[in-house]
Design a protein around this motif. Structure first.
Motif, mmCIF file in Angstrom:
data_model
loop_
_atom_site.group_PDB
_atom_site.id
_atom_site.type_symbol
_atom_site.label_atom_id
_atom_site.label_comp_id
_atom_site.label_asym_id
_atom_site.label_seq_id
_atom_site.Cartn_x
_atom_site.Cartn_y
_atom_site.Cartn_z
ATOM 1 N N PHE A 1 0.829 -1.199 0.000
ATOM 2 C CA PHE A 1 0.000 0.000 0.000
ATOM 3 C C PHE A 1 0.867 1.255 0.000
ATOM 4 N N LEU A 2 1.898 1.260 0.831
ATOM 5 C CA LEU A 2 2.781 2.427 0.920
ATOM 6 C C LEU A 2 3.592 2.631 -0.350
ATOM 7 N N ALA A 3 3.822 1.570 -1.099
ATOM 8 C CA ALA A 3 4.638 1.677 -2.303
ATOM 9 C C ALA A 3 4.027 2.616 -3.327
ATOM 10 N N THR A 4 2.700 2.727 -3.323
ATOM 11 C CA THR A 4 2.031 3.562 -4.332
ATOM 12 C C THR A 4 1.191 4.679 -3.725
ATOM 13 N N VAL A 5 1.239 4.836 -2.401
ATOM 14 C CA VAL A 5 0.405 5.853 -1.777
ATOM 15 C C VAL A 5 0.840 7.252 -2.226
ATOM 16 N N THR A 6 -0.126 8.140 -2.350
ATOM 17 C CA THR A 6 0.139 9.512 -2.796
ATOM 18 C C THR A 6 -0.282 10.500 -1.722
ATOM 19 N N PRO A 7 0.236 11.721 -1.769
ATOM 20 C CA PRO A 7 -0.207 12.736 -0.810
ATOM 21 C C PRO A 7 -1.712 12.950 -0.850
ATOM 22 N N GLU A 8 -2.293 12.836 -2.029
ATOM 23 C CA GLU A 8 -3.737 13.039 -2.165
ATOM 24 C C GLU A 8 -4.514 11.942 -1.433
ATOM 25 N N LEU A 9 -4.030 10.707 -1.536
ATOM 26 C CA LEU A 9 -4.703 9.609 -0.860
ATOM 27 C C LEU A 9 -4.561 9.722 0.653
ATOM 28 N N LEU A 10 -3.424 10.189 1.104
ATOM 29 C CA LEU A 10 -3.185 10.301 2.545
ATOM 30 C C LEU A 10 -4.189 11.217 3.238
ATOM 31 N N VAL A 11 -4.682 12.213 2.543
ATOM 32 C CA VAL A 11 -5.603 13.171 3.174
ATOM 33 C C VAL A 11 -7.063 12.797 2.948
ATOM 34 N N GLU A 12 -7.307 11.707 2.243
ATOM 35 C CA GLU A 12 -8.696 11.268 2.067
ATOM 36 C C GLU A 12 -9.303 10.863 3.408
#
Length: 239
Positions: free
Chosen positions: A188-199
């Protein structure tokens, strides 16, 4: 006796007293002998602990970060830093597992002072990953593995946790499922983006509370470091 709705102990001998899962927030001790006092407060970093006028929380946190390199990244916010944080905690746990396996047979199933054994701790971390990544973030329809160990039985989203296996699995089985869950976080962390983190997501256990994906990851990483400390403490007690 009580004073202003608070319990007051005066000239009392509390040597050997043990407080488990108790709320002592705001407790005041004056003129006390605390020689040998042992406090384990998992949420200490979120508050204050004043000893002789000095808030010792920053000192405790600095020492724990020294003992556990990479722990200081447990609240990282950037995707790259989160990946480094997870690699650090994975490496620390790998060393702990190697140590446990090098000890006498049965070590991983020993409970110290009624706490979870080493194997049970790994099972709980499976459960924590399932709850905060599988359920909260990924919203899987059936996120929980039967091997996972929780503090209490839950029944959530139609999945009855009481059906979980009660027989003790082999340590090799525990390690296999644990490795799968570690890989799930890593992938999951390999492709996580800043945008996803704030969802936003409903909290794993209190859906009325809305939290961020980043918050869920912080819970997972925090659980990893806390339970590593507990596990190593109990291995030390076994020699």
């Amino acid at each position: 006796m009580t004073q202003d709705n608070a319990t007051v102990f005066v000239d009392r001998d509390l040597r050997g007293a043990r407080f488990n899962r108790s709320i002592l927030a705001g407790a005041v001790m004056r003129g006390v002998d605390v020689n040998g006092l042992d406090i384990d407060a998992p949420w200490l970093s979120d508050g204050t602990l004043v000893v002789n006028g000095v808030d010792v929380v920053p000192l405790v946190e600095a020492e724990l970060n020294r003992q556990f390199p990479g722990r200081e990244l447990r609240t990282a916010k950037d995707p790259d830093d989160l990946r480094v944080a997870w690699a650090a905690v994975e490496g620390a746990w790998a060393s702990a597992v190697d140590r446990a396996r090098s000890m006498p047979e049965g070590t991983v199933d020993v409970s110290i002072d009624g706490e979870w054994s080493f194997a049970q701790t790994l099972r709980h971390l499976v459960f924590a990953t399932d709850a905060w990544l599988g359920k909260a973030v990924l919203r899987l329809p059936q996120p929980f593995h039967p091997l996972g160990q929780s503090h209490v039985e839950y029944e959530t989203d139609g999945f009855d946790m009481s059906v979980f296996a009660t027989e003790r699995p082999t340590f090799e089985t525990v390690l296999q499922v644990r490795a799968e869950r570690q890989a799930m976080v890593r992938d999951f962390l390999a492709t996580v983006t800043p945008e996803l983190l704030v969802e936003s997501r409903p909290s794993a256990w209190w859906p009325e509370y809305i939290v961020s994906v980043l918050h869920c990851l912080h819970v997972i990483i925090g659980e990893e470091w806390q339970h590593l400390r507990f596990a190593l403490r109990d291995l030390d007690a076994q020699g």
